[in-house]
Design an enzyme around this catalytic site. Structure first.
Site, short mmCIF file in Angstrom:
data_model
loop_
_atom_site.label_atom_id
_atom_site.label_comp_id
_atom_site.label_asym_id
_atom_site.label_seq_id
_atom_site.Cartn_x
_atom_site.Cartn_y
_atom_site.Cartn_z
N GLY A 47 -3.34 -0.78 -4.32
CA GLY A 47 -2.69 -1.77 -3.46
C GLY A 47 -2.23 -2.90 -4.38
N ALA A 48 -0.99 -3.35 -4.15
CA ALA A 48 -0.35 -4.25 -5.12
C ALA A 48 -1.19 -5.50 -5.46
CB ALA A 48 1.04 -4.61 -4.63
N ARG A 113 0.29 1.35 -13.97
CA ARG A 113 1.09 1.72 -12.81
C ARG A 113 2.37 0.88 -12.83
NH1 ARG A 113 -1.63 2.47 -7.19
NH2 ARG A 113 0.09 3.97 -7.05
N ASP A 260 5.22 -3.14 -2.48
CA ASP A 260 4.81 -3.14 -3.90
C ASP A 260 5.75 -3.94 -4.77
OD1 ASP A 260 3.54 -0.54 -2.69
OD2 ASP A 260 2.40 -1.11 -4.47
N ASN A 270 7.77 0.47 -1.18
CA ASN A 270 6.42 0.60 -0.63
C ASN A 270 6.06 2.08 -0.67
OD1 ASN A 270 4.05 -0.63 0.60
ND2 ASN A 270 4.63 0.44 2.47
N LYS A 271 4.88 2.38 -0.23
CA LYS A 271 4.35 3.76 -0.28
C LYS A 271 5.35 4.78 0.22
CE LYS A 271 1.30 4.94 -1.62
NZ LYS A 271 1.34 5.44 -3.02
O1 MRU Z 1 -0.45 3.85 -4.32
P1 MRU Z 1 -1.11 2.70 -3.62
O2 MRU Z 1 -2.19 3.12 -2.71
O3 MRU Z 1 -1.51 1.61 -4.57
O4 MRU Z 1 0.07 2.10 -2.72
C1 MRU Z 1 -0.20 1.00 -1.92
C2 MRU Z 1 0.93 0.60 -1.06
O5 MRU Z 1 1.99 1.18 -1.09
C3 MRU Z 1 0.73 -0.62 -0.22
O6 MRU Z 1 1.43 -0.54 0.97
C4 MRU Z 1 1.24 -1.85 -1.00
O7 MRU Z 1 0.68 -1.89 -2.28
C5 MRU Z 1 0.93 -3.11 -0.30
S1 MRU Z 1 -0.77 -3.50 -0.37
C6 MRU Z 1 -1.03 -4.98 0.35
#
Ligand code: MRU
Length: 375
Positions: A47-48, A113, A260, A270-271
């Site tokens: 998560g970012a 990442r 992100d 985003n994801k």
């Molecule tokens: O690959 P991840 O689990 O780190 O991806 C997370 C996301 O895409 C979240 O939606 C994003 O980081 C926002 S977290 C507040």
């Protein structure tokens, strides 16, 4: 409720290992830089905003270990968030060593990442604090600790502000769809997209949350559902493939997701799967809200095309729950993120306010500290 996502305690980075959730709630101590980098890479901490905090603590840990390596007698620890950032005894440590250790830690962490800009933002913040502290090794170590602890504390306040700013979009009786996990586990402990829902819930509004399972890592089914259950909020999990039928049945009033990296024109990474959700929102006339701290904006990226997208191993797609689900020799397309054009976003909710129908000029105004423009 603040989740123990990431912390710095008694000379180590502590995280709740998210790869084990929801089955096991295990706090893991990361005692060196390599373990911290591995935890970010393997999504033990993810998560970012949480990645940013973990990276800042990785920098501090590099200095903690530099100080400890010089000790003839092993001692307890140098830094602990609860104890605050005291000036350590750095006798025998050369300024050049501190600089080198920080530079190499930054390089290692930055490579973990690529998409969440909070990572490089946090590393830059720590590097600047170290630079500003001058050349005395003890002062530099203390400055890094101060900055890392401050960044963590500020992040939590920012999440509360996002929650307050976003709760206005959530009404009683709504059905709200969310994707991935943008809650306490992805942040300093409260959340961004889920923070908006938590704030609305704490205001007394009552609604139902639909949770996209979020293949291939299942952040929705494993993590978002775990968070909502802990808070006693009603939710239903669905496969992303079922989302269109949920919209078609008129059972989604709005969608809220995290981010992100947000480009200067409002395009948002985003994801993976968020773009599909955005297209559904447009098709069925429902608003898509993006919730993110200001540190997720990358004004150097003019548009989504400038955002680097992480590709993850095929193995994540070719198996599920540890069991192989595809024929031997199969390969998979596995981008971890996609980019939603600003035109599909109803509002970006930040700690500085909400930008409705986001575009370049409105984001520039927010950057300049002006109140967000209304459409
Ligand atoms: O690959 P991840 O689990 O780190 O991806 C997370 C996301 O895409 C979240 O939606 C994003 O980081 C926002 S977290 C507040």
């Amino acid at each position: 409720m603040i989740l123990p996502t990431v912390d710095y305690r008694r000379g180590a980075v502590e995280i709740i290992d998210q790869t084990l959730l929801p089955g096991e709630e295990r706090i893991v101590r990361l005692v060196n830089l390599e373990e911290t980098a591995e935890a970010i890479r393997s999504l033990r901490v993810r998560g970012a905003p949480a990645i940013g905090i973990a990276a800042a603590y990785g920098m501090l840990l590099a200095l903690e270990n530099l100080l400890a390596e010089r000790d003839r007698q092993p001692r307890g620890h140098y830094f602990d968030r609860a104890e605050g950032a005291s000036i350590p005894d750095a006798a025998g440590v050369a300024a050049g060593e501190v600089r080198l250790r920080l530079a190499s830690a930054r390089q290692t962490l930055a490579a973990t990442r690529p998409t969440a800009v909070n990572l490089s933002w946090a590393l830059e913040r720590i590097a600047r604090a170290a630079e500003a502290a001058g050349s005395d090794p003890a002062a530099v170590c203390a400055a890094v600790a101060r900055e890392a602890f401050a960044l963590h504390a500020e992040e939590l306040e920012i999440e509360y502000a996002i929650g307050r700013n976003g709760a206005v979009f959530i009404g009683d009786g709504m059905n709200i769809l969310t994707h991935c996990n943008a809650g306490g586990l992805a942040t300093a402990g409260y959340g961004t997209a889920l923070g908006v829902l938590y704030a609305a819930w704490e205001e007394g509004k009552r609604f139902h949350v639909y949770v996209d399972e979020t293949r291939p890592i299942l952040q929705g089914a494993r993590l978002t559902a775990w968070e909502l259950a802990k808070r006693g909020m009603p939710y239903t999990i669905l496969c992303e493939g079922a989302a269109a039928s949920l919209f078609a049945a008129g059972r989604v009033d709005a969608a809220v997701v995290g981010a992100d990296r947000i480009a200067a024109n409002g395009d948002t990474a985003n994801k993976i799967g968020t773009l599909g959700l955005a297209v559904l929102c447009e098709k069925f006339g429902r608003p898509l809200y993006v919730a993110a701290p200001w540190s997720t904006f990358d004004l150097a990226a003019a548009s989504g095309g400038d955002i680097p997208i992480e590709e993850r191993p095929s193995a994540e797609v070719l198996s599920c729950g540890g069991a192989r689900t595809a024929p031997e020799g199969a390969i998979a397309y596995n981008p971890a993120f996609d980019v939603t054009p600003a035109s599909l976003i109803a509002a970006i909710v930040t700690d500085r306010g909400a930008v409705e129908n986001p575009d370049g000029p409105k984001i520039a105004a927010l950057a300049a500290g002006l109140p967000p423009l209304r459409p």
